[in-house]
Scaffold this motif. Structure first.
Motif, short mmCIF file in Angstrom:
data_model
loop_
_atom_site.label_atom_id
_atom_site.label_comp_id
_atom_site.label_asym_id
_atom_site.label_seq_id
_atom_site.Cartn_x
_atom_site.Cartn_y
_atom_site.Cartn_z
N LEU A 1 15.96 -19.99 34.57
CA LEU A 1 16.57 -19.02 35.48
C LEU A 1 18.09 -19.17 35.49
O LEU A 1 18.82 -18.19 35.51
CB LEU A 1 16.03 -19.21 36.89
CG LEU A 1 14.55 -18.85 37.09
CD1 LEU A 1 14.12 -19.18 38.52
CD2 LEU A 1 14.29 -17.40 36.78
N ASP B 1 17.06 -9.23 44.59
CA ASP B 1 17.53 -8.11 43.79
C ASP B 1 16.48 -7.68 42.77
O ASP B 1 15.86 -8.52 42.12
CB ASP B 1 18.83 -8.52 43.07
CG ASP B 1 19.53 -7.33 42.44
OD1 ASP B 1 20.56 -6.91 42.98
OD2 ASP B 1 19.03 -6.84 41.41
N SER C 1 16.86 -9.15 39.29
CA SER C 1 16.69 -10.60 39.10
C SER C 1 15.90 -11.12 40.30
O SER C 1 16.44 -11.74 41.22
CB SER C 1 18.04 -11.30 38.98
OG SER C 1 18.83 -11.06 40.14
N LEU C 2 14.60 -10.85 40.23
CA LEU C 2 13.75 -11.15 41.38
C LEU C 2 13.55 -12.64 41.58
O LEU C 2 13.35 -13.39 40.61
CB LEU C 2 12.37 -10.50 41.17
CG LEU C 2 12.31 -8.98 41.35
CD1 LEU C 2 10.97 -8.46 40.86
CD2 LEU C 2 12.52 -8.60 42.80
N ASN C 3 13.58 -13.04 42.85
CA ASN C 3 13.10 -14.38 43.19
C ASN C 3 11.58 -14.33 43.24
O ASN C 3 11.00 -13.28 43.54
CB ASN C 3 13.63 -14.79 44.57
CG ASN C 3 15.14 -14.77 44.62
OD1 ASN C 3 15.82 -15.12 43.66
ND2 ASN C 3 15.69 -14.33 45.75
N PHE C 4 10.95 -15.43 42.97
CA PHE C 4 9.49 -15.44 43.03
C PHE C 4 9.00 -16.79 43.53
O PHE C 4 9.64 -17.83 43.34
CB PHE C 4 8.86 -15.10 41.67
CG PHE C 4 9.25 -16.04 40.57
CD1 PHE C 4 10.35 -15.79 39.77
CD2 PHE C 4 8.50 -17.20 40.33
CE1 PHE C 4 10.71 -16.66 38.75
CE2 PHE C 4 8.87 -18.07 39.32
CZ PHE C 4 9.97 -17.81 38.53
N ILE D 1 22.28 -13.55 49.00
CA ILE D 1 20.93 -13.48 48.43
C ILE D 1 20.98 -13.50 46.90
O ILE D 1 20.15 -14.12 46.24
CB ILE D 1 20.20 -12.21 48.92
CG1 ILE D 1 19.93 -12.31 50.41
CG2 ILE D 1 18.90 -11.98 48.17
CD1 ILE D 1 19.54 -10.99 51.06
N ASP D 2 21.98 -12.83 46.34
CA ASP D 2 22.10 -12.76 44.88
C ASP D 2 22.74 -14.01 44.28
O ASP D 2 22.86 -14.11 43.06
CB ASP D 2 22.97 -11.54 44.49
CG ASP D 2 22.24 -10.23 44.66
OD1 ASP D 2 22.89 -9.17 44.62
OD2 ASP D 2 21.00 -10.29 44.85
N PHE D 3 23.14 -14.92 45.12
CA PHE D 3 23.93 -16.07 44.65
C PHE D 3 23.23 -16.81 43.53
O PHE D 3 23.82 -17.09 42.50
CB PHE D 3 24.25 -16.98 45.84
CG PHE D 3 24.95 -18.24 45.46
CD1 PHE D 3 24.30 -19.46 45.49
CD2 PHE D 3 26.27 -18.20 45.04
CE1 PHE D 3 24.95 -20.62 45.12
CE2 PHE D 3 26.94 -19.36 44.66
CZ PHE D 3 26.27 -20.57 44.69
N ARG D 4 21.98 -17.17 43.80
CA ARG D 4 21.22 -17.88 42.77
C ARG D 4 19.81 -17.31 42.76
O ARG D 4 19.21 -17.09 43.82
CB ARG D 4 21.13 -19.39 43.05
CG ARG D 4 22.40 -20.18 42.78
CD ARG D 4 22.70 -20.31 41.30
NE ARG D 4 23.83 -21.20 41.06
CZ ARG D 4 25.10 -20.81 41.00
NH1 ARG D 4 25.40 -19.53 41.17
NH2 ARG D 4 26.07 -21.68 40.78
N ARG D 5 19.31 -17.11 41.56
CA ARG D 5 17.92 -16.66 41.48
C ARG D 5 17.01 -17.86 41.71
O ARG D 5 17.22 -18.92 41.14
CB ARG D 5 17.66 -16.06 40.11
CG ARG D 5 16.33 -15.38 40.02
CD ARG D 5 16.14 -14.72 38.69
NE ARG D 5 14.83 -14.10 38.63
CZ ARG D 5 14.31 -13.59 37.53
NH1 ARG D 5 14.99 -13.62 36.39
NH2 ARG D 5 13.12 -13.05 37.56
N VAL D 6 15.99 -17.63 42.50
CA VAL D 6 15.11 -18.73 42.90
C VAL D 6 13.73 -18.52 42.32
O VAL D 6 13.16 -17.44 42.44
CB VAL D 6 15.04 -18.77 44.46
CG1 VAL D 6 13.93 -19.68 44.92
CG2 VAL D 6 16.37 -19.20 45.03
N LYS E 1 28.45 -12.19 39.63
CA LYS E 1 27.63 -11.04 39.88
C LYS E 1 28.49 -9.89 40.40
O LYS E 1 29.30 -10.10 41.27
CB LYS E 1 26.57 -11.38 40.92
CG LYS E 1 25.51 -12.29 40.36
CD LYS E 1 24.30 -12.28 41.27
CE LYS E 1 23.22 -13.09 40.63
NZ LYS E 1 22.10 -12.30 40.28
N GLN F 1 21.52 -16.67 34.57
CA GLN F 1 22.45 -16.29 35.64
C GLN F 1 23.76 -15.83 35.02
O GLN F 1 24.38 -16.55 34.27
CB GLN F 1 22.68 -17.51 36.55
CG GLN F 1 23.36 -17.21 37.84
CD GLN F 1 22.38 -16.68 38.90
OE1 GLN F 1 21.18 -16.91 38.81
NE2 GLN F 1 22.90 -15.98 39.88
#
Lengths: 167, 693
Positions: free
Chosen positions: B682, B645, B648-651, A119-124, B690, B686
């Motif tokens: 984004l 996370d 570093s939220l996805n949206f 899930i943390d691999f790439r921010r989407v 991580k 990165q």
């Protein structure tokens, strides 16, 4: 000259030799000769540590062991791949393999950790698209596709769903 | 024989009887007068010489001899002070000493067969001091007594448990002591006055006595000390058998105990009161006739087993050092070490350790070990303690781990004068717990609470405390019919500072203002806290997604969003934290939606944000959006789904009428350009790798 060649014999690699080995491995894989492909990838890893094909070879070794199956060896190779090439896009597929090996061993805590890594691999960020796609074709000739939605990740191998993560 | 002779004989017999009677009366009178005279003179001389027993002053009213072998002493008192005040006196109104006249004649010294004291009054605090200071001399005195059988009985002895000013509280004791050679036999009954009485200078004439405890033991004196076996304590909620040794100031005790801490629940009471058949009734009646506590088999509701009791203690009064105190509590090992100082109260410094996981029973659950360190004192029916308790839990594959719990408290006061109601106070207390290696903590201060520990299995607590610069009023119910206890509670929070609650949940670090709320809590079957919060006159600062919007769309005021009012429902358990029905209102921003964070710190959320014209217009990047809306629109809405996370939220920008309007106004290639720019932004954020917890 001859003495120099003998003294450094084991360590001399001719330019392009690693590519030749790599290509032979890829061809073997395309022909379905997995054992030959495996031996050639191993040769590349052992003798050409600085090869530009090193990452692909490492990944392919992991694939090979996964399908024997020898999950422990497969995990070793994928962990090594992630250690050296975490920034590559294909790293998410290495994580998917590790997730599957943990699933086979019913190691719930490992699965949870790997799920988080995927899930943390790439921010989407999706403004107008509904998902983001990552693709990779391995040296073993397997096609991978990772589809990142806002609340789930589907990893396909050869067109079949390999790992599904929801969160 | 003729009639005259018969008459003469009977007259002789009558004369003999008269003469015998006169002699007996004469002896009785002479001995009584002589002995009483000697007694009176001796007593006067004794009192005039101001004799003491072990440096404690003695007062005797009078002594009387009753033929042939009884001495009655009236108004005997022992005290530290000259004024013989009630609080510091042992007072025996009547002591009856029975003497064997025949044995005394043969052995040429007074042989006492028994001593009986009735209605004795003892100030408990003074008694503890007397025993504590002189127990060795008392033991030596007993050992020095002639090896003749003697019995000492105290009937209806009243221990006054609290000093003057607090109101009388009494325990009633019957005590039988028999010395037979080197053997000692003791038994008796201990009761408690349960009638409410007002504080008065006079001792009430009659006190109701309800036997709480039967006791007895058999002991043996030997040159080095004293050993005992068969020490039995039996009560409605307790049965205990102990044996041991006291040698060279070291006490060693072994034994076992059964306890029933569960008061009968209403249903149990109803079952108990159900009519018995005739045979059961007869058996029960016969037991009552024999008197006292039901036999141990009747302790059928025992729920606590203390087995393998082993105590080794150094008894250097007033200090007692526990070198070893171990037992099993329902098969789980317990160890206690530390020290006590026995004076008017009890000072203690103890560490309790409990290892339920070693019991290997299914009831041991996840608790691996518990340690409880406590220092304080017990005096005047009040505990005052500082302490720390720590519990560690087993982690199990696949289960959300509650790893550790720690409780600290300072100046905890526990007043049980009004048992079964208690009053408590706490200067500072904190509970910390760790889940997934993250610490959460709740602190309270200046706590005042009352506890009703009545007969029902559910105990009730009301409490008020300081709470993060506001106040907390709470009610707690503790169901003691099961282990671990089931605890539920509710509370009302006023004027708390939400930012200080970040030690409880890290998300509060982004919130400032004043917080009011209602909260409900339960620990069974799982830990669960939920409620409603209302925040006023505050701001939300550095919320990650707002920061990204602020940077990406040149909206700096989103970094710190001031609001008049924000409300939300909340929930917390070991699986997740949830905020639902969020409603935040400020001049330029409105927010609605929900925001959940699971045990892996992954977010799932949907937020609707409304930005005002005044917010968007100054921004060069954002004002362009306004052209898609009619001029009279005050707020432009954006619906977002957030995930992943927290840092570093996805949206995803969700479909809505506003989004559709914007999309209709821009060509596809512009959409793709915007998308790529966002993606690029984004990716540039990165990190290269991580960290994985």
């Amino acid at each position: 000259m001859l003495l120099i060649c003998i003294f450094f014999g084991g360590n001399i690699s001719f330019a392009g030799e690693d590519t030749r080995v790599y290509q032979l491995a890829v061809e073997s894989a395309k022909d379905g000769q997995m054992e030959f492909a495996y031996m050639r990838f191993r040769n590349l890893l052992n003798n050409y540590p600085n090869s530009r094909h090193y990452a692909d070879a490492l990944f392919s070794m992991g694939e090979y062991y996964f399908f024997i199956p020898d999950y422990r060896k497969a995990s070793e190779y994928f962990e090594q791949f992630l250690k050296q090439y975490a920034d590559k896009e294909e790293a998410v597929f290495a994580l998917a393999y590790l997730y599957k090996t943990a699933e086979h061993g019913n190691r719930i805590d490992s699965m949870n950790q790997l799920k988080k890594r995927i899930i943390d691999f790439r921010r989407v960020g999706l403004l107008f698209q509904k998902y983001k796609v990552y693709k990779y074709r391995s040296a073993m000739n397997h096609a991978y596709r990772g589809i990142f939605y806002i609340d789930k990740i589907d990893v396909y191998r050869g067109g079949k769903l390999f790992v599904a993560i929801t969160y | 024989m003729s009639i005259a002779e018969e008459n003469s004989l009977s007259q002789s017999r009558i004369k003999l009887v008269y003469r015998t009677l006169i002699v007996v009366v004469f002896i009785y009178a002479i001995s009584t007068i002589v002995v009483n005279t000697i007694l009176t003179v001796s007593l006067k001389r004794f009192l005039a010489s101001k004799q003491t027993i072990l440096s404690h002053k003695i007062r005797i009213g009078r002594a009387k001899y009753i033929f042939p072998g009884r001495v009655v002493i009236k108004d005997f008192a022992l005290s530290k002070n000259d004024d013989f005040s009630k609080e510091e006196t042992i007072f025996l109104p009547t002591i009856t000493v029975n003497i064997s006249a025949l044995s005394s004649l043969f052995k040429r010294h007074v042989v006492v067969t028994d001593i009986i004291a009735r209605d004795t009054h003892i100030a408990w605090a003074y008694f503890c001091v007397f025993i504590g200071e002189h127990w060795e001399e008392i033991i030596e005195f007993i050992k020095s007594l002639p090896k003749e059988d003697v019995q000492i009985r105290l009937e209806n002895t009243m221990f006054e448990l609290v000093p003057k000013g607090y109101g009388p509280d009494y325990a009633i004791l019957d005590f039988n002591f028999r010395l037979k050679g080197d053997a000692i036999f003791v038994d008796g009954v201990l009761g408690k006055n349960l009638d409410p009485v007002k504080a008065t200078k006079d001792i009430p004439a009659h006190l109701s006595k309800q036997p709480l405890l039967k006791y007895g033991f058999r002991g043996y004196l030997h040159p080095d000390g004293f050993s005992f076996d068969d020490l039995m304590l039996s009560g409605q909620h307790l049965y205990s058998k102990l044996w041991g040794d006291f040698t060279a100031k070291q006490l060693e005790v072994n034994g076992f105990s059964f306890l029933n801490t569960r008061a009968m629940a209403p249903q149990d009471r109803k079952n108990r009161e159900a009519p018995l058949n005739i045979i059961e009734r007869v058996k029960f009646f016969l037991r009552v006739l024999k008197g006292g506590t039901p036999p141990v088999d009747e302790l059928s509701e025992r729920n606590i087993y203390l087995l393998d009791i082993n105590v080794v203690a150094d008894m250097d009064f007033p200090r007692v050092t526990l070198k070893k105190f171990g037992f099993t509590f329902n098969k789980a090992p317990v160890n206690i070490r530390g020290g006590l100082v026995l004076s008017q109260g009890i000072d203690f410094d103890l560490i309790f350790s409990f290892y339920p996981v070693l019991s290997k029973t299914k009831d041991s659950g996840k608790l691996e070990r518990a340690d409880f360190k406590v220092t304080g004192e017990l005096a005047n029916d009040t505990f005052q303690i500082d302490g720390e308790m720590e519990m560690a839990f087993q982690s199990r594959e696949g289960q959300v781990p509650l790893q550790r719990v720690k409780v600290n408290f300072e100046d905890f006061l526990f007043d049980f004068k009004d048992y079964p109601k208690f009053r408590t106070g706490l200067n500072m207390g904190a509970v910390s717990w760790w889940t997934n290696y993250n610490e959460h903590r709740i602190s309270v201060g200046n706590v005042a609470a009352s506890i009703d520990f009545g007969k029902d299995t559910v105990k009730y607590i009301e409490a008020k405390s300081d709470f993060y610069e506001g106040t907390l009023d709470g009610k707690v119910w503790i169901d003691t019919s099961q282990l671990p206890f089931r605890i539920t509670g509710e509370g009302m929070i006023k004027d708390a500072d939400p930012n200080k609650l970040q030690e409880f949940l890290v998300h509060f670090s982004k919130v400032r203002g004043k917080l009011d709320g209602v909260v409900a809590f339960e620990n069974y079957p799982r830990l669960n806290v939920n409620g409603k919060m209302e925040l006023r006159d505050g701001n939300v600062r550095n919320f990650e997604f707002f920061k990204w919007l602020a940077e990406s769309f040149d909206l700096p005021s989103l970094v710190s969003v001031d609001f008049y009012q924000a409300t939300t429902n909340f929930g917390y358990n070991v699986d997740r934290v949830s905020l639902s029905d969020i409603n935040l209102e400020s001049r330029n921003v409105k927010i609605k939606g929900y925001y959940n964070v699971d045990k892996d710190e992954l977010v799932s959320s949907k937020i609707s944000m409304f930005f005002s014209d005044d917010l968007l217009r100054p921004s060069s990047k954002s004002r362009v959006l306004l052209k898609f809306f009619a001029p009279e629109v005050d707020f432009v809405d954006f619906d977002f789904q957030l995930s992943g996370d927290q840092d570093s939220l996805n949206f995803q920008w969700l479909p809505s009428a506003s989004k559709q309007r914007i999309q209709n106004g821009i060509p596809d290639f512009i959409e793709r350009i915007i998308e790529r720019r966002v993606e690029g932004g984004l990716e540039s954020e990165q990190p290269s790798s991580k960290p994985v917890k």
